[in-house]
Every structure is written in C-alpha cells, then in structure tokens.
Design a protein around this motif. Structure first.
Motif, mmCIF file in Angstrom:
data_model
loop_
_atom_site.group_PDB
_atom_site.id
_atom_site.type_symbol
_atom_site.label_atom_id
_atom_site.label_comp_id
_atom_site.label_asym_id
_atom_site.label_seq_id
_atom_site.Cartn_x
_atom_site.Cartn_y
_atom_site.Cartn_z
ATOM 1 N N MET A 218 -57.185 72.414 -7.769
ATOM 2 C CA MET A 218 -56.027 72.133 -6.921
ATOM 3 C C MET A 218 -55.138 73.356 -6.743
ATOM 4 O O MET A 218 -54.749 73.717 -5.624
ATOM 5 C CB MET A 218 -55.226 70.995 -7.572
ATOM 6 N N PHE A 317 -58.491 70.527 1.574
ATOM 7 C CA PHE A 317 -58.223 69.496 0.564
ATOM 8 C C PHE A 317 -59.028 68.209 0.765
ATOM 9 O O PHE A 317 -59.070 67.365 -0.119
ATOM 10 C CB PHE A 317 -56.727 69.186 0.511
ATOM 11 N N THR A 318 -59.692 68.079 1.920
ATOM 12 C CA THR A 318 -60.578 66.923 2.119
ATOM 13 C C THR A 318 -62.051 67.296 1.968
ATOM 14 O O THR A 318 -62.889 66.448 1.733
ATOM 15 C CB THR A 318 -60.386 66.318 3.522
ATOM 16 N N VAL A 347 -55.788 58.957 -1.189
ATOM 17 C CA VAL A 347 -56.872 59.281 -2.113
ATOM 18 C C VAL A 347 -58.240 59.043 -1.487
ATOM 19 O O VAL A 347 -59.251 59.575 -1.957
ATOM 20 C CB VAL A 347 -56.762 58.481 -3.424
ATOM 21 N N VAL A 350 -59.062 62.574 0.248
ATOM 22 C CA VAL A 350 -59.030 63.803 -0.547
ATOM 23 C C VAL A 350 -60.395 64.074 -1.168
ATOM 24 O O VAL A 350 -61.134 63.146 -1.544
ATOM 25 C CB VAL A 350 -57.952 63.698 -1.650
ATOM 26 N N TYR A 366 -50.565 63.730 -8.729
ATOM 27 C CA TYR A 366 -51.597 64.209 -7.815
ATOM 28 C C TYR A 366 -51.417 63.573 -6.441
ATOM 29 O O TYR A 366 -51.474 64.228 -5.406
ATOM 30 C CB TYR A 366 -52.992 63.853 -8.339
ATOM 31 N N ASN A 367 -51.206 62.265 -6.440
ATOM 32 C CA ASN A 367 -51.102 61.512 -5.203
ATOM 33 C C ASN A 367 -49.935 61.995 -4.355
ATOM 34 O O ASN A 367 -50.052 62.166 -3.137
ATOM 35 C CB ASN A 367 -50.930 60.019 -5.538
ATOM 36 N N CYS A 369 -48.537 64.967 -4.460
ATOM 37 C CA CYS A 369 -48.844 66.310 -3.981
ATOM 38 C C CYS A 369 -49.800 66.275 -2.789
ATOM 39 O O CYS A 369 -49.569 66.946 -1.777
ATOM 40 C CB CYS A 369 -49.452 67.124 -5.121
ATOM 41 N N PHE A 370 -50.876 65.473 -2.894
ATOM 42 C CA PHE A 370 -51.833 65.352 -1.801
ATOM 43 C C PHE A 370 -51.148 64.843 -0.533
ATOM 44 O O PHE A 370 -51.396 65.334 0.570
ATOM 45 C CB PHE A 370 -52.971 64.403 -2.178
ATOM 46 N N SER A 371 -50.274 63.843 -0.694
ATOM 47 C CA SER A 371 -49.581 63.276 0.466
ATOM 48 C C SER A 371 -48.711 64.331 1.154
ATOM 49 O O SER A 371 -48.683 64.417 2.382
ATOM 50 C CB SER A 371 -48.709 62.088 0.032
ATOM 51 N N MET A 374 -50.997 66.786 3.077
ATOM 52 C CA MET A 374 -51.571 66.190 4.283
ATOM 53 C C MET A 374 -50.514 65.971 5.357
ATOM 54 O O MET A 374 -50.791 66.124 6.546
ATOM 55 C CB MET A 374 -52.265 64.874 3.945
ATOM 56 N N TYR A 405 -45.665 70.633 -7.970
ATOM 57 C CA TYR A 405 -46.954 70.310 -8.607
ATOM 58 C C TYR A 405 -47.026 70.935 -9.994
ATOM 59 O O TYR A 405 -47.389 70.260 -10.970
ATOM 60 C CB TYR A 405 -48.094 70.827 -7.733
#
Length: 410
Positions: A218, A317-318, A347, A350, A366-367, A369-371, A374, A405
């Motif tokens: 990550m 990231f995907t 999720v 990702v 994590y969730n 950060c990913f959001s 995106m 993060y």
C-alpha cells in the motif's frame, strides 16, 4: 564565492553546487581534487582549471600589456580558423554520410558516439531490449566504464517520429525535477536518432502491477502516485511554460533503485505557451487513458493530464486496466469505481493483494484510505474538464491521505 576553507574538509566526498549564482575561483586542493565538472554546472561566474569546464581565471599582473594582447590576437586567429574548419566540415558532411551527434544545451554527463551505442547494446541485441513504444524501442546499454543507461532508438519510418525526437530533446533538456526522467545525451544523424537516458533498474509500474513475480504494498503505491503527481504538478504549474504530457500511463512511469517513480516518454508532449489549451488534428495518446475531449476533439489542456492521472491512480489500486475485458458498453473503470463508492463497497474493487481480513483491527483504516484514494481518482476523471481538480490539489490530497494512513496503520 566558494570558500577556500572547504579544502580542509578531508572527509568531504560529495558536493554539488550546480544551478546557483556562484562566482570566483573554484578551489583545487583537498576534496576538490576528486570532484568533476558535474559539481559546478550552470554557475556562469565561476572560473578555474579546465577539468571543471569553466572559463580560466584572469590573473592580475604588473607586467607588460603584451602578455594580454598577444594571447588575444592568437585566440582571435584560432577562432577564425575554427569557424573556417567548421564550415568546411559541415559541407563535407553533406556529401559523406558521417555520424552527427547532437548534444543538448545543458552540460552533459559524457560524449556518446554511435559506435559506443552499438558496443553498449551488443549491436542493439534483442536481449538488451527493455520495451517498445509508439515511436521506437528502448534498450539497456552498458558503457565501457560500467555505467548503465537506457537508449531510446526512434523508428524513423513511423509517422511523427522526427517530431517526437525533437519534442523530447527540447522538453527533457530544459526541465529538471527528481520525478522526471533525465536525458544524458542525444544522438542524431540522417538515418539514426536516439536519446540516452538515465537507466531505471526496476522497470515500469505496469510490470510491478501485472507480473506474477512482483508486488507492491500500500505505502509503495501511495509513494509512487505522489511521485507522479509531483512531476505533473511541476510540468503544469512550476515550469516557465506549462507542459502537458498527453500520454500518462503505467508503462511510462519508471522506477529507480529506491522505487522512486520517474515520468518518462514525452514524445507527444505539448507546450501550452500563452494560452490554457490548444487543438491538434492527430491524436496519439493511449486508448483508455486519454481524456474524452482529447480523443474526440483533439483539445489539449492540463486537465487532460489530470484525467489520465485519475485513471492511473484507480488502476494502481484496483489492478485493473481501463481496457480490461470486463469494461464494456457503459461500464468503465471510472464507473466501476464510482459505483463501489456509492454502494459503500470499495473493498470489492480494490486489488486483493492489498486487502487483509475483516478481523484485522486495521481493516477499517484500510477501508477509509482506499475510499479516499478512489474518490480522488473519480474527481480527477470528471467528464467536464473545468470541473476536474488540478494537480496541485491532487498532490495535497495524496500527501494528506498518506499522513493519515501512516498515523493509523503504522
């Protein structure tokens, strides 16, 4: 002035005073005996010994002025002879197919001949081939002193190759940023054109995303995208004339020894000049990454690069290419990610290599950060160019995401 007292620093090994407004004589004692001209590039007021590639220092003397007049006359005669010789040489080159090497305006790492390029690449052997692009091929080369370089050889039969070569020479000889690829030299003759670039031993981002033997965590992906965003921010806002890259994609993002990203391949880049946009008739960007207005109308703006960056960010990231077979009809990478954000199911899009289990106490972090990542990707890819964010905003957002993060996970 460079203090002469620096000569006493016996443990000094590395010193780079390039691109300042220094003047006076360069010291020659102590650690300066091991320094090269690269340490003093673009300081017009400096003088010293010839190995530093600066003008010789003027020595004051009370002796006769003839000591100055005679060398001046001799220099003038030498200059005239040199000009005559250069004119005759140029005429000779029009008759004979001699090799011509064009050196870029800034002081270069070294002089490179065509024969050296042949030797460095084993005759441009396929085993040295690093990859191919729109206008040619890139080879790894190793010079006799052990220095590794990347050699981009242009396919002159390809339409636009001559223009691409000129564009890259002009662009990369003047721009300087730690996240932009650096040109060492440039070889140019009637039937051969090549750029000699810094070699990036870790290849490109595309290899690290899709090859089985490579993986990025990550934080590495975040750092790479911050590097890329910083390079585009410099091109768009910090260079004297805004530059649009026009063809940002993972294969044009190269990684050095420390996994620092460098944006490469300026073959179709554009200088915007006084305006904020321009129109071109021939579209050369890559399907899936080009902005809608560029693909349909040939409109070139900085916001077009922002769109491409958004696509690359989501892809990173995907681990899904925008040309993946799953994207048909109205469904695209951008739409797929946007739908997941709307359904609060990030999720599901990702890269599974980045996901822990839901029992992991850090899963919520994590969730989040990913959001955030995106949402930034989608904001970069808004259909209307005017509604897209700038690269300055993208850099600031990514840095904020990274700080959050690291604070939550590390």
């Amino acid at each position: 002035m460079i203090p002469k007292s620096l000569e006493a620093l016996s443990y000094l090994k590395y010193l780079n005073l390039s691109f300042n407004k220094l003047q006076g004589e360069i010291p020659t004692g102590g650690p300066f005996t091991n320094l090269s001209a690269q340490s003093f590039v673009s300081n017009r007021g400096l003088c010293g010994v010839s190995r530093f590639h600066v003008q010789p220092c003027k020595r004051k003397s009370g002796t006769s002025s003839l000591k100055y007049v005679i060398p001046g006359i001799l220099s003038a005669m030498l200059l005239v002879i040199s000009i005559i010789w250069l004119v005759m040489l140029r005429r000779k080159k029009n008759v004979e197919a001699t090799i011509e090497t064009t050196y870029l305006p800034q002081p270069l790492y070294r002089r490179v001949s065509y024969q050296e390029l042949l030797s460095a690449t084993n005759g441009f052997n396929v085993s040295n081939l690093l990859g191919t692009g729109s206008f040619g091929s890139v080879y790894k080369g190793t010079f006799s002193d052990g220095v590794d370089v990347a050699i981009k050889v242009f396919n002159l039969e390809t339409k636009g190759a001559f223009t691409s070569f000129d564009v890259e020479c002009d662009m990369l000889s003047n721009i300087r940023h730690r996240n932009l690829i650096k040109v060492i030299s440039c070889c140019n003759q009637n039937d051969f054109k090549a750029l000699i670039l810094n070699y990036m031993p870790n290849g490109n981002l595309e290899k690290w995303l899709y090859s089985q033997n490579y993986s990025l965590n990550m934080l590495q992906r975040l750092d790479i995208m911050i590097n890329v965003a910083s390079a585009l921010e410099y091109l768009h806002h910090d260079y004297e004339t805004p530059i649009v890259h026009c063809d940002l994609k993972p294969s044009n993002i190269l990684l050095d020894d420390d996994m620092v990203a460098h944006v490469a391949d300026f073959g179709i880049a554009k200088l915007l000049g006084g305006g904020d946009s321009m129109t071109q008739t021939m579209t050369l960007a890559t399907i899936g990454y080009m902005a809608p207005e560029y693909g349909t109308e040939g409109i070139v703006t900085r916001r077009g690069d922002v769109y491409s960056f958004g696509i690359v960010l989501m892809e990173t990231f995907t681990r899904r290419k925008p040309t993946d077979e799953m994207f048909v009809g109205e469904m695209s990478l951008k739409q797929w990610v946007a739908n997941s954000l709307f359904a609060d199911a990030i999720v599901e899009v990702v890269d599974t290599n980045l996901l822990g289990t839901q029992k992991d106490p850090k899963f919520v972090s994590y969730n989040v950060c990913f959001s955030s990542i995106m949402r930034l990707g989608v904001a970069c890819c808004v259909e209307s160019p005017k509604e897209r964010i700038t690269m300055q905003e993208a850099v600031a957002t990514l840095n904020k995401i990274k700080i959050e993060y690291v604070k939550e996970v590390w």
